[in-house]
Design a protein around this motif. Structure first.
Motif, short mmCIF file in Angstrom:
data_model
loop_
_atom_site.label_atom_id
_atom_site.label_comp_id
_atom_site.label_asym_id
_atom_site.label_seq_id
_atom_site.Cartn_x
_atom_site.Cartn_y
_atom_site.Cartn_z
N ILE A 183 35.02 45.75 54.34
CA ILE A 183 35.51 44.37 54.42
C ILE A 183 34.79 43.61 55.52
O ILE A 183 34.39 42.46 55.34
N GLN A 184 34.60 44.25 56.65
CA GLN A 184 33.88 43.60 57.75
C GLN A 184 32.47 43.25 57.32
O GLN A 184 31.96 42.18 57.65
N TRP A 185 31.83 44.13 56.57
CA TRP A 185 30.48 43.85 56.08
C TRP A 185 30.51 42.65 55.15
O TRP A 185 29.66 41.76 55.24
N LEU A 186 31.48 42.60 54.26
CA LEU A 186 31.57 41.52 53.28
C LEU A 186 31.72 40.17 53.96
O LEU A 186 30.99 39.23 53.65
N VAL A 187 32.62 40.05 54.92
CA VAL A 187 32.86 38.75 55.56
C VAL A 187 31.78 38.39 56.57
O VAL A 187 31.68 37.23 56.98
N ALA A 188 30.93 39.34 56.96
CA ALA A 188 29.86 39.06 57.92
C ALA A 188 28.64 38.42 57.26
O ALA A 188 27.75 37.96 57.94
N ASN A 189 28.59 38.38 55.95
CA ASN A 189 27.45 37.83 55.24
C ASN A 189 27.64 36.34 54.92
O ASN A 189 28.69 35.78 55.17
N ASP A 190 26.61 35.74 54.35
CA ASP A 190 26.63 34.31 54.02
C ASP A 190 27.73 34.04 53.00
O ASP A 190 27.64 34.43 51.84
N HIS A 191 28.78 33.37 53.45
CA HIS A 191 29.99 33.20 52.65
C HIS A 191 29.78 32.49 51.32
O HIS A 191 30.18 32.98 50.27
N ALA A 192 29.15 31.33 51.36
CA ALA A 192 29.02 30.52 50.14
C ALA A 192 28.16 31.24 49.11
O ALA A 192 28.52 31.32 47.94
N ASP A 193 27.00 31.75 49.53
CA ASP A 193 26.11 32.43 48.59
C ASP A 193 26.76 33.69 48.03
O ASP A 193 26.65 33.98 46.84
N LEU A 194 27.43 34.43 48.89
CA LEU A 194 28.06 35.67 48.47
C LEU A 194 29.22 35.40 47.51
O LEU A 194 29.36 36.07 46.49
N ALA A 195 30.02 34.40 47.81
CA ALA A 195 31.13 34.04 46.93
C ALA A 195 30.61 33.62 45.55
O ALA A 195 31.16 34.02 44.52
N GLN A 196 29.53 32.84 45.53
CA GLN A 196 28.97 32.39 44.26
C GLN A 196 28.38 33.55 43.47
O GLN A 196 28.54 33.66 42.26
N ALA A 197 27.68 34.46 44.17
CA ALA A 197 27.10 35.62 43.50
C ALA A 197 28.19 36.49 42.88
O ALA A 197 28.06 36.96 41.74
N LEU A 198 29.28 36.69 43.62
CA LEU A 198 30.40 37.48 43.08
C LEU A 198 31.05 36.77 41.89
O LEU A 198 31.40 37.41 40.90
N ALA A 199 31.20 35.46 41.98
CA ALA A 199 31.78 34.70 40.87
C ALA A 199 30.91 34.80 39.63
O ALA A 199 31.42 34.98 38.51
N ASP A 200 29.60 34.69 39.81
CA ASP A 200 28.68 34.80 38.67
C ASP A 200 28.73 36.21 38.07
O ASP A 200 28.73 36.36 36.85
N ALA A 201 28.77 37.23 38.91
CA ALA A 201 28.86 38.60 38.41
C ALA A 201 30.17 38.81 37.66
O ALA A 201 30.19 39.45 36.59
N LEU A 202 31.24 38.27 38.19
CA LEU A 202 32.54 38.39 37.53
C LEU A 202 32.51 37.72 36.16
O LEU A 202 33.05 38.25 35.19
N ASP A 203 31.88 36.55 36.08
CA ASP A 203 31.74 35.88 34.79
C ASP A 203 31.04 36.78 33.77
O ASP A 203 31.43 36.84 32.61
N ALA A 204 30.00 37.47 34.22
CA ALA A 204 29.26 38.37 33.33
C ALA A 204 30.14 39.53 32.86
O ALA A 204 30.04 39.96 31.72
N LEU A 205 31.00 40.00 33.74
CA LEU A 205 31.88 41.13 33.39
C LEU A 205 33.07 40.70 32.55
O LEU A 205 33.61 41.51 31.78
N GLU A 206 33.50 39.46 32.67
CA GLU A 206 34.68 38.96 31.94
C GLU A 206 34.51 39.08 30.43
O GLU A 206 35.48 39.21 29.71
#
Length: 134
Positions: free
Chosen positions: A35-58
């Motif tokens: 979790i510390q690693w996750l929040v230490a990274n670029d928030h906006a880019d990381l959130a968007q990348a995860l959202a896009d990946a989730l869309d692909a998995l949906e």
């Protein structure tokens, strides 16, 4: 904003830690480190990348390793990304740890609904973080 982030993060930690403890697959220290690693990274880019990946998995109707793999390979090709760009954030959002059994096998075992819930919660937590100062 910080209180909202903390609430979301605590909910994510509590639920995921319970699930992981119940499965006895990962240690609490690995989970917090992830979790510390996750929040230490670029928030906006990381959130968007995860959202896009989730869309692909949906779109998956069958939640098996081969189907998850195919969906993610297609996603990487469409977005012109490398596995390293999304697999670690997805691993941490899904399991709370940086080191786990193979990602797609873990995702299959955790289950589609739980993976979706955890990734959505990670995205919400990242969006709730304050923007970095210029």
């Amino acid at each position: 904003m910080q209180a909202e982030f903390q609430t979301i993060l605590n909910r994510w930690i509590d639920q995921s830690a319970f699930d992981l403890q119940e499965a006895k697959r990962f240690s609490a220290s690995d989970f917090r480190e992830g979790i510390q690693w996750l929040v230490a990274n670029d928030h906006a880019d990381l959130a968007q990348a995860l959202a896009d990946a989730l869309d692909a998995l949906e779109t998956l109707e069958v939640w098996k390793v081969a189907d998850i793999t195919a969906a993610m390979e297609k996603f990487l090709a469409e977005k012109n990304l490398k596995a390293k760009d999304i697999y670690m954030p997805l691993r941490v959002a899904t399991t709370g740890a940086k080191e786990t059994p193979p990602l797609f096998e873990s995702m299959e075992v955790i289950g589609k609904e739980m993976v979706r819930r955890r990734v959505r919660c990670a995205i919400a937590a990242l969006h709730a973080l304050p923007s970095p100062s210029p």
